[in-house]
Design a protein around this motif. Structure first.
Motif, PDB file in Angstrom:
ATOM      1  N   LEU A 266      -8.901  -3.238 -10.557  1.00  0.00           N
ATOM      2  CA  LEU A 266      -8.850  -1.924  -9.931  1.00  0.00           C
ATOM      3  C   LEU A 266      -8.661  -2.030  -8.424  1.00  0.00           C
ATOM      4  O   LEU A 266      -7.911  -1.254  -7.807  1.00  0.00           O
ATOM      5  CB  LEU A 266     -10.120  -1.131 -10.238  1.00  0.00           C
ATOM      6  N   GLY A 267      -9.319  -3.009  -7.826  1.00  0.00           N
ATOM      7  CA  GLY A 267      -9.161  -3.225  -6.394  1.00  0.00           C
ATOM      8  C   GLY A 267      -7.745  -3.635  -6.030  1.00  0.00           C
ATOM      9  O   GLY A 267      -7.190  -3.172  -5.028  1.00  0.00           O
ATOM     10  N   LEU A 268      -7.150  -4.503  -6.841  1.00  0.00           N
ATOM     11  CA  LEU A 268      -5.770  -4.907  -6.588  1.00  0.00           C
ATOM     12  C   LEU A 268      -4.809  -3.720  -6.680  1.00  0.00           C
ATOM     13  O   LEU A 268      -3.886  -3.596  -5.869  1.00  0.00           O
ATOM     14  CB  LEU A 268      -5.360  -6.005  -7.577  1.00  0.00           C
ATOM     15  N   VAL A 269      -5.036  -2.860  -7.668  1.00  0.00           N
ATOM     16  CA  VAL A 269      -4.186  -1.672  -7.808  1.00  0.00           C
ATOM     17  C   VAL A 269      -4.327  -0.767  -6.595  1.00  0.00           C
ATOM     18  O   VAL A 269      -3.330  -0.287  -6.028  1.00  0.00           O
ATOM     19  CB  VAL A 269      -4.548  -0.910  -9.102  1.00  0.00           C
ATOM     20  N   ALA A 270      -5.571  -0.515  -6.164  1.00  0.00           N
ATOM     21  CA  ALA A 270      -5.804   0.374  -5.030  1.00  0.00           C
ATOM     22  C   ALA A 270      -5.213  -0.198  -3.747  1.00  0.00           C
ATOM     23  O   ALA A 270      -4.546   0.516  -2.977  1.00  0.00           O
ATOM     24  CB  ALA A 270      -7.302   0.624  -4.865  1.00  0.00           C
ATOM     25  N   PHE A 271      -5.436  -1.480  -3.505  1.00  0.00           N
ATOM     26  CA  PHE A 271      -4.906  -2.114  -2.298  1.00  0.00           C
ATOM     27  C   PHE A 271      -3.376  -2.161  -2.333  1.00  0.00           C
ATOM     28  O   PHE A 271      -2.720  -1.943  -1.311  1.00  0.00           O
ATOM     29  CB  PHE A 271      -5.472  -3.523  -2.139  1.00  0.00           C
ATOM     30  N   ALA A 272      -2.806  -2.448  -3.493  1.00  0.00           N
ATOM     31  CA  ALA A 272      -1.343  -2.503  -3.602  1.00  0.00           C
ATOM     32  C   ALA A 272      -0.718  -1.142  -3.312  1.00  0.00           C
ATOM     33  O   ALA A 272       0.283  -1.043  -2.586  1.00  0.00           O
ATOM     34  CB  ALA A 272      -0.943  -2.994  -4.988  1.00  0.00           C
ATOM     35  N   ALA A 273      -1.301  -0.073  -3.870  1.00  0.00           N
ATOM     36  CA  ALA A 273      -0.779   1.275  -3.627  1.00  0.00           C
ATOM     37  C   ALA A 273      -0.897   1.637  -2.155  1.00  0.00           C
ATOM     38  O   ALA A 273       0.041   2.188  -1.556  1.00  0.00           O
ATOM     39  CB  ALA A 273      -1.520   2.283  -4.492  1.00  0.00           C
ATOM     40  N   ALA A 274      -2.057   1.327  -1.555  1.00  0.00           N
ATOM     41  CA  ALA A 274      -2.254   1.647  -0.136  1.00  0.00           C
ATOM     42  C   ALA A 274      -1.290   0.859   0.751  1.00  0.00           C
ATOM     43  O   ALA A 274      -0.690   1.418   1.679  1.00  0.00           O
ATOM     44  CB  ALA A 274      -3.700   1.353   0.262  1.00  0.00           C
ATOM     45  N   LEU A 275      -1.111  -0.426   0.461  1.00  0.00           N
ATOM     46  CA  LEU A 275      -0.202  -1.249   1.265  1.00  0.00           C
ATOM     47  C   LEU A 275       1.240  -0.785   1.128  1.00  0.00           C
ATOM     48  O   LEU A 275       2.004  -0.795   2.102  1.00  0.00           O
ATOM     49  CB  LEU A 275      -0.331  -2.719   0.854  1.00  0.00           C
ATOM     50  N   PHE A 276       1.634  -0.374  -0.076  1.00  0.00           N
ATOM     51  CA  PHE A 276       3.005   0.092  -0.270  1.00  0.00           C
ATOM     52  C   PHE A 276       3.248   1.365   0.537  1.00  0.00           C
ATOM     53  O   PHE A 276       4.300   1.512   1.184  1.00  0.00           O
ATOM     54  CB  PHE A 276       3.266   0.346  -1.753  1.00  0.00           C
ATOM     55  N   ILE A 277       2.295   2.283   0.518  1.00  0.00           N
ATOM     56  CA  ILE A 277       2.439   3.521   1.288  1.00  0.00           C
ATOM     57  C   ILE A 277       2.493   3.219   2.783  1.00  0.00           C
ATOM     58  O   ILE A 277       3.332   3.771   3.518  1.00  0.00           O
ATOM     59  CB  ILE A 277       1.282   4.476   0.960  1.00  0.00           C
ATOM     60  N   VAL A 278       1.605   2.334   3.239  1.00  0.00           N
ATOM     61  CA  VAL A 278       1.615   1.961   4.660  1.00  0.00           C
ATOM     62  C   VAL A 278       2.943   1.316   5.037  1.00  0.00           C
ATOM     63  O   VAL A 278       3.500   1.582   6.112  1.00  0.00           O
ATOM     64  CB  VAL A 278       0.434   1.021   4.972  1.00  0.00           C
ATOM     65  N   ALA A 279       3.474   0.467   4.152  1.00  0.00           N
ATOM     66  CA  ALA A 279       4.746  -0.200   4.438  1.00  0.00           C
ATOM     67  C   ALA A 279       5.885   0.801   4.556  1.00  0.00           C
ATOM     68  O   ALA A 279       6.722   0.716   5.467  1.00  0.00           O
ATOM     69  CB  ALA A 279       5.050  -1.224   3.347  1.00  0.00           C
ATOM     70  N   VAL A 280       5.926   1.781   3.644  1.00  0.00           N
ATOM     71  CA  VAL A 280       7.019   2.762   3.659  1.00  0.00           C
ATOM     72  C   VAL A 280       6.917   3.659   4.887  1.00  0.00           C
ATOM     73  O   VAL A 280       7.906   3.842   5.616  1.00  0.00           O
ATOM     74  CB  VAL A 280       6.995   3.599   2.369  1.00  0.00           C
ATOM     75  N   VAL A 281       5.733   4.231   5.135  1.00  0.00           N
ATOM     76  CA  VAL A 281       5.566   5.112   6.299  1.00  0.00           C
ATOM     77  C   VAL A 281       5.684   4.313   7.589  1.00  0.00           C
ATOM     78  O   VAL A 281       6.297   4.771   8.566  1.00  0.00           O
ATOM     79  CB  VAL A 281       4.224   5.854   6.220  1.00  0.00           C
ATOM     80  N   GLY A 282       5.118   3.102   7.605  1.00  0.00           N
ATOM     81  CA  GLY A 282       5.213   2.257   8.795  1.00  0.00           C
ATOM     82  C   GLY A 282       6.645   1.882   9.124  1.00  0.00           C
ATOM     83  O   GLY A 282       7.015   1.763  10.301  1.00  0.00           O
ATOM     84  N   THR A 283       7.473   1.693   8.097  1.00  0.00           N
ATOM     85  CA  THR A 283       8.882   1.375   8.335  1.00  0.00           C
ATOM     86  C   THR A 283       9.596   2.541   9.008  1.00  0.00           C
ATOM     87  O   THR A 283      10.471   2.336   9.864  1.00  0.00           O
ATOM     88  CB  THR A 283       9.572   1.027   7.007  1.00  0.00           C
ATOM     89  N   VAL A 284       9.242   3.772   8.641  1.00  0.00           N
ATOM     90  CA  VAL A 284       9.829   4.944   9.301  1.00  0.00           C
ATOM     91  C   VAL A 284       9.441   4.960  10.778  1.00  0.00           C
ATOM     92  O   VAL A 284      10.285   5.221  11.654  1.00  0.00           O
ATOM     93  CB  VAL A 284       9.369   6.237   8.601  1.00  0.00           C
ATOM     94  N   VAL A 285       8.173   4.669  11.062  1.00  0.00           N
ATOM     95  CA  VAL A 285       7.726   4.618  12.459  1.00  0.00           C
ATOM     96  C   VAL A 285       8.464   3.508  13.206  1.00  0.00           C
ATOM     97  O   VAL A 285       8.945   3.713  14.335  1.00  0.00           O
ATOM     98  CB  VAL A 285       6.200   4.398  12.527  1.00  0.00           C
ATOM     99  N   TYR A 286       8.589   2.337  12.588  1.00  0.00           N
ATOM    100  CA  TYR A 286       9.294   1.216  13.213  1.00  0.00           C
ATOM    101  C   TYR A 286      10.756   1.561  13.458  1.00  0.00           C
ATOM    102  O   TYR A 286      11.307   1.294  14.537  1.00  0.00           O
ATOM    103  CB  TYR A 286       9.172  -0.011  12.312  1.00  0.00           C
TER     104      TYR A 286
END
Length: 569
Positions: A303-323
């Motif tokens: 469950l932790g891996l799923v939660a962290f993976a989802a959070a990291l993917f969202i951060v990566a996508v939104v962070g890429t827009v900022v970058y």
């Protein structure tokens, strides 16, 4: 003692003429607003769907729509896309919500913050981020040489999943929060295994939360226009079909027909969700003992891996827009620059200031009308109270795209009163408010339930008028709720696209529409920069809301209400 209480009740003064006038005004004004700016536009869009090209009423538009060879495929595409997205969001949302609520997962607050990122910007930001990463010129595509075909169905499913997932997690997490640990203790004493406890207690208790999450996810994805316009490609859905009929072909009657098609599945989902709510039994009670999270490596690790993976993917996508907003020329010159923030195309930053004005108007007007409505509805009984409640929550089942189109058909007319508001920030603000009317109303209802009836009665018994009771008893306790609703309406108005896409004019645009237009014109990095500006405004608003709620929580009369809002925020 009994006689004394009876005497006090007997002495309780009736509502004065001034009080009745105040109550009537608080009830009538919001209901008139609902009639003019919600019921009337919906009636117009239904009526226009039957207006044929010769001006006569009939089913000609419906025959023409069914005669289109592609309309069946468009409806099927919308249902498939929304169905897949809803299924993924409910399953993934339950796993993440369970991890956040029932395990001792580290960094849970960071995961929660990461999940909120898609709600800080227009929905098309997720599509932009996916294109920056996986598109033909995306970072990952360039680095690996893979052709991931992000455009179309799967791009839409991924981007809409990111947009709807935070809402699913919050709804399911709230359902899990109201479980009673004593039921689990009893099951353990009876020898039930953890799996049996999950199947027999957790899932049944979370059933209504899962249904509500499914309703919300289905509604927001089948009606979303931003992601479909940016990453949908040749995969046509109902939202883009309405836009093509209205903007591309200027065929408003046919657009109204397609809008009816879009309205039917969302209203059906709304009805099913309400039926499920009425049948829901065994909900949480005030005396429930919260479930204390426990440790279990076999459960917490996946469950932790799923939660962290989802959070990291969202951060990566939104962070890429900022970058990307700081990159000179994507993806060929990745040196950093502020040139992208020198936006002159599509009106420059004027639409951002317009969004600020619109959002402030929607927040002020909406908070005042909703407060008046719940105060008035509190004094109603029986069928009148139920009728007002039903009317107040019905807007949640109407897609923003349909509501916006109905405003064009209703107010872009030569009528001296109705036509005078078209093309103004006031009308866009009202559209945004009634688009989110139901959520604000339900929050207000929750807030007014924290007002002790005895407090208002005390003010009245001491000779205070109804106005004094509202000012001295209701308003102080409900201040945290008013603040929360104000900022909710402000933040949602800043990022709404579907509800306002038809209401902009050559002289009046808003920030979310400018992001779409910049992207369509090929200024993708400037679109990213504009998105970052919108996210900055929403983040600032969220920070102000947190500060206001924190300060209000120190007030003794509002502490309990503020704590409840902090938990549900």
């Amino acid at each position: 003692m009994t006689e004394a209480i009876a005497t006090l009740k007997a002495r309780k003064p009736r509502m004065s003429a001034e009080g009745r006038l105040l109550h009537m005004t608080a009830l009538v004004v919001p209901l008139v607003g609902l009639a003019i700016f919600f019921l009337y536009p919906l009636a117009i869009i239904v009526q226009r769907s039957f207006v044929q090209r010769d001006g006569a009423l009939g089913l000609g538009n419906y025959r023409d729509v069914f005669g289109m060879g592609h309309i069946g495929r468009v409806v099927q595409n919308s249902l498939v896309m929304s169905g897949l997205t809803t299924l993924i969001c409910v399953v993934l949302g339950f796993a993440i919500a369970y991890a956040l609520q029932r395990t001792r997962l580290p960094y849970r607050r960071l995961i929660s913050v990461a999940l909120l990122l898609p709600l800080l910007a227009p929905s098309l930001v997720q599509a932009l981020g996916l294109i920056f990463l996986f598109g033909r010129n995306g970072l990952i595509s360039q680095a690996t040489g893979w052709n991931l075909q992000i455009y179309g169905l799967w791009g839409l499913v991924i981007s809409n999943t990111m947009y709807a997932l935070p809402q699913a997690v919050m709804i399911i997490q709230a359902a899990l929060r109201h479980s009673d640990s004593r039921q689990y203790d009893a099951a353990m004493v009876l020898g039930a295994s953890p799996w049996r406890q999950f199947v027999d207690i957790t899932l049944p208790k979370a059933r209504f939360g899962l249904l509500s999450a499914g309703f919300v996810c289905f509604t927001v994805t089948i009606t979303d226009f931003g992601n479909a316009a940016v990453i949908g490609g040749n995969y046509r859905v109902l939202a883009t079909e309405i836009y093509a009929q209205v903007v591309g072909q200027m065929n408003f009657n046919m657009g109204a027909v397609v809008g009816i098609f879009l309205l039917i599945p969302t209203l059906l989902a709304f009805y099913l969700e309400k039926v499920a709510a009425r049948r829901e039994t065994g909900g949480g009670s005030e005396s429930a003992v919260p479930v204390t999270p426990t440790r279990s490596a076999a459960r917490d690790l996946p469950l932790g891996l799923v939660a962290f993976a989802a959070a990291l993917f969202i951060v990566a996508v939104v962070g890429t827009v900022v970058y990307a907003s700081f990159v000179s020329l994507w993806p060929y010159r990745l040196d950093l620059t502020l040139r992208n923030y020198n936006i002159t195309a599509q009106g420059g930053y004027a639409p951002l200031w317009t969004s600020l004005v619109v959002s402030a108007q929607a927040a002020v007007i909406g908070t005042a009308l909703l407060f008046a409505l719940v105060v008035a509805q509190r004094r109603l009984t029986g069928g009148a109270a139920k009728a007002v409640y039903l009317l107040a929550i019905v807007p949640v089942g109407v897609p923003g795209l349909v509501l916006g189109l109905s405003y064009v058909l209703s107010f872009n007319v030569a009528h001296p009163l109705l036509g005078m508001v078209y093309g103004t920030t006031f009308l866009i603000a009202l559209c945004n408010f009634y688009h989110y009317h139901s959520q604000g109303f339900l929050t207000m209802v929750t807030g007014i339930r924290t007002v002790p009836p005895a407090l208002e009665e005390t003010v009245t018994c001491m000779g205070g008028s109804s106005l004094h009771g509202m000012r001295d008893a209701i308003l102080p306790v409900m201040l945290p709720t008013l603040v929360a609703v104000f900022f909710f309406l402000f933040m949602r108005s800043m990022v709404t696209l579907s509800a306002v896409i038809f209401l902009i004019t050559p002289r009046l645009s808003v920030g979310a529409v400018s992001v779409l237009r910049l992207d369509q014109a090929g200024f993708t990095t400037q679109a990213a920069a504009f998105s970052v500006c919108i996210m900055g405004v929403v983040l600032a608003a969220m920070g102000l809301m947190k500060l206001a709620l924190h300060l209000l929580s120190r007030r003794p009369e509002a502490a309990s209400s503020a704590r409840k809002l902090e938990v549900t925020d």
